[in-house]
Design a protein around this motif. Structure first.
Motif: not given
Length: 264
Positions: A21, A24-25, A28, A73-74, A76-78, A80-81, A83
């Protein structure tokens, strides 16, 4: 620049415990739309990591957990970015068959991958070329000169490009001038431009792409991207795709070197 194609993770034993995270954060925040986690793949069975800490790569025991965490996390962040699940595969001279077997097994589960040379084989020993200045100095003594280490690196890099590693062989070649990492302390006395140009033409013939790696800019004895500007200009003449990679081993390194790479 909207893609970082070379990021490590908490599964790297010589990195940090920054979470997925956190990486990834930060990506972003830096404006990236797409990233690849390319953790160091487990080393082949029978190969002994020559580094003092034996911390070059993820352990076999962690591989499944690594891939499952990326799947998590793919989701979780679908939206947004984007991965990608990837690995940085070591080309190790003499272990081509085992590397091919591994890629045949794991390749269908990967979105992306990088093929890199870190280990050089001498007559009776492997060295991790980029481990430290002191190890590089040992290699200079073993090989007889800085020039000989550079020659061996580029010979091994060419072997990696031409090697038959099966249908899942990575199509991106990692940090092709990594041998420059300690160049300010161990400068070669000859110019290797013709050697590098030959390698670029081989990469073009094979239809591969290149890791445009920002990590060297942060190394005090290197201070340039892998590859440096003159190589990038030749790469663009040949129309070889360049994929920026921070080679981040901690979240704050996402985007490193961007201010020194040639855009466009």
């Amino acid at each position: 620049m909207d893609r970082d194609g070379h990021i490590h993770s908490p599964f790297c034993p010589h990195g940090t415990k920054d979470t997925f995270e956190q990486y990834i954060e930060q990506a972003i925040k830096k404006g990236f739309k797409e990233i690849t986690f390319a953790e160091h793949a487990p080393l082949p069975d029978g190969f002994t990591d020559p580094t003092p800490a034996r911390d070059s790569a993820m352990s076999w025991d962690n591989l499944e957990h690594y891939l499952s965490e990326i799947s998590r996390v793919k989701l979780q962040y679908q939206g947004q970015i984007k991965i990608h699940a990837g690995l940085e595969i070591d080309f190790i001279e003499g272990y081509e068959d085992k590397t091919r077997d591994f890629l045949n097994e794991i390749g269908p589960r990967l979105d992306d991958s990088i093929l890199s040379v870190h280990f050089l084989k001498s007559a009776d020993f492997y060295h991790c070329m980029d481990y430290s200045p002191s190890v590089f100095g040992e290699m200079v003594r073993k090989y007889g000169s800085v020039n000989n280490v550079y020659t061996k690196y580029y010979e091994t890099l060419l072997l990696s490009i031409n090697s038959d590693l099966g249908p899942y062989k990575p199509k991106r070649i990692g940090h092709i001038t990594l041998v420059h990492k300690f160049q300010k302390k161990f400068p070669p006395s000859v110019v290797f431009n013709p050697t590098v140009l030959n390698i670029l033409h081989t990469i073009k013939e094979q239809g591969y792409e290149l890791d445009y790696n920002g990590a060297g800019t942060a190394k005090p004895l290197c201070k340039e991207p892998y590859p440096p500007d003159w190589v990038v200009k030749e790469v663009r003449k040949l129309k070889i795709p360049l994929i920026y990679g921070s080679d981040a081993h901690q979240a704050k390194e996402i985007g490193q070197g961007l201010e020194q790479i040639l855009m466009g």
